[in-house]
Write a protein that holds these residues in place. Structure first.
Motif, PDB file in Angstrom:
ATOM      1  N   VAL A   1      54.392  19.581  27.131  1.00 48.30           N
ATOM      2  CA  VAL A   1      55.246  18.720  28.193  1.00 48.30           C
ATOM      3  C   VAL A   1      55.155  17.159  27.929  1.00 48.30           C
ATOM      4  O   VAL A   1      54.335  16.558  27.433  1.00 48.30           O
ATOM      5  N   TYR A   2      56.609  16.699  28.586  1.00 54.19           N
ATOM      6  CA  TYR A   2      56.599  15.378  28.054  1.00 54.19           C
ATOM      7  C   TYR A   2      56.483  14.788  29.406  1.00 54.19           C
ATOM      8  O   TYR A   2      57.213  15.173  30.683  1.00 54.19           O
TER       9      TYR A   2
ATOM     10  N   TRP B   1      62.093  11.607  35.332  1.00 55.70           N
ATOM     11  CA  TRP B   1      61.419  10.075  36.149  1.00 55.70           C
ATOM     12  C   TRP B   1      61.972  11.098  38.204  1.00 55.70           C
ATOM     13  O   TRP B   1      61.464  10.855  38.804  1.00 55.70           O
ATOM     14  N   LYS B   2      62.735  12.447  37.900  1.00 56.68           N
ATOM     15  CA  LYS B   2      62.283  13.013  39.205  1.00 56.68           C
ATOM     16  C   LYS B   2      61.334  14.319  39.194  1.00 56.68           C
ATOM     17  O   LYS B   2      61.034  14.684  40.226  1.00 56.68           O
ATOM     18  N   ARG B   3      61.197  14.886  38.090  1.00 55.03           N
ATOM     19  CA  ARG B   3      60.101  15.462  37.886  1.00 55.03           C
ATOM     20  C   ARG B   3      59.401  15.654  36.653  1.00 55.03           C
ATOM     21  O   ARG B   3      59.966  16.034  35.479  1.00 55.03           O
ATOM     22  N   GLN B   4      58.422  15.235  36.536  1.00 63.20           N
ATOM     23  CA  GLN B   4      57.279  15.053  35.151  1.00 63.20           C
ATOM     24  C   GLN B   4      56.088  15.570  35.579  1.00 63.20           C
ATOM     25  O   GLN B   4      55.259  15.874  36.824  1.00 63.20           O
ATOM     26  N   PRO B   5      55.048  16.482  35.022  1.00 59.60           N
ATOM     27  CA  PRO B   5      55.623  16.875  33.601  1.00 59.60           C
ATOM     28  C   PRO B   5      57.078  17.623  33.214  1.00 59.60           C
ATOM     29  O   PRO B   5      57.055  18.673  33.921  1.00 59.60           O
TER      30      PRO B   5
ATOM     31  N   GLN C   1      53.711  12.672  25.101  1.00 54.98           N
ATOM     32  CA  GLN C   1      53.723  14.143  24.766  1.00 54.98           C
ATOM     33  C   GLN C   1      52.674  15.007  25.267  1.00 54.98           C
ATOM     34  O   GLN C   1      51.582  13.817  24.408  1.00 54.98           O
ATOM     35  N   HIS C   2      51.753  15.441  25.754  1.00 55.84           N
ATOM     36  CA  HIS C   2      50.623  16.045  25.634  1.00 55.84           C
ATOM     37  C   HIS C   2      50.552  17.688  25.980  1.00 55.84           C
ATOM     38  O   HIS C   2      51.589  18.607  26.333  1.00 55.84           O
ATOM     39  N   ASP C   3      49.325  18.435  25.453  1.00 55.38           N
ATOM     40  CA  ASP C   3      49.749  20.081  26.550  1.00 55.38           C
ATOM     41  C   ASP C   3      48.617  19.922  27.593  1.00 55.38           C
ATOM     42  O   ASP C   3      48.431  19.520  28.203  1.00 55.38           O
TER      43      ASP C   3
END
Length: 129
Positions: free
Chosen positions: A68-69, A20-24, A60-62
């Motif tokens: 990366v999540y 929640w703070k930093r994604q993905p 999840q994706h590439d």
């Protein structure tokens, strides 16, 4: 988060908070974010992410050949579910937890605090669940 949605475990919540703070984030980046709090191996982070994928808590994706999540659940709704569950099961409260318990939290801002308060007030009673 509807009342029938599974509540993340404590370790899953730790990973969600980092997202929640930093994604993905990659599994390695996520592991580094939570390493001090969870004090476990990288393989434990990966296994927890697999469980979270199965529960639809993360997606999840590439990105450039790396998995990366991202969080798939809303932060405020998840916190409302936790607060509701804690109030009902642990504190044996029939009414919603007071939103003041989140005041001063680094996890939510003022807008999210107001949204959280509304979600807790609107949570179905046990008869409706």
């Amino acid at each position: 988060m509807p009342p029938d949605t599974p509540i993340p475990s404590a370790s899953e919540l730790c990973l969600l908070k980092a997202l929640w703070k930093r994604q993905p984030l990659s599994a390695r980046e996520l592991h580094l974010q939570v390493a001090q709090e969870l004090a476990w191996s990288f393989s434990s982070t990966r296994k927890t992410l697999e469980r979270m994928l199965d529960k639809h808590l993360v997606s999840q994706h590439d990105a450039g050949g790396i998995h990366v999540y991202s969080a798939s659940v809303d932060k405020v709704a998840t916190l409302a579910a936790f607060a509701h569950d804690f109030g009902r099961r642990v504190m044996e409260l029939d009414s919603p937890m007071p939103v003041t318990m989140f005041t001063g939290s680094k996890l939510v801002d003022q807008r999210e605090l107001a949204e959280l308060e509304q979600l807790l007030q609107d949570w179905p009673t046990d008869e409706q669940e």
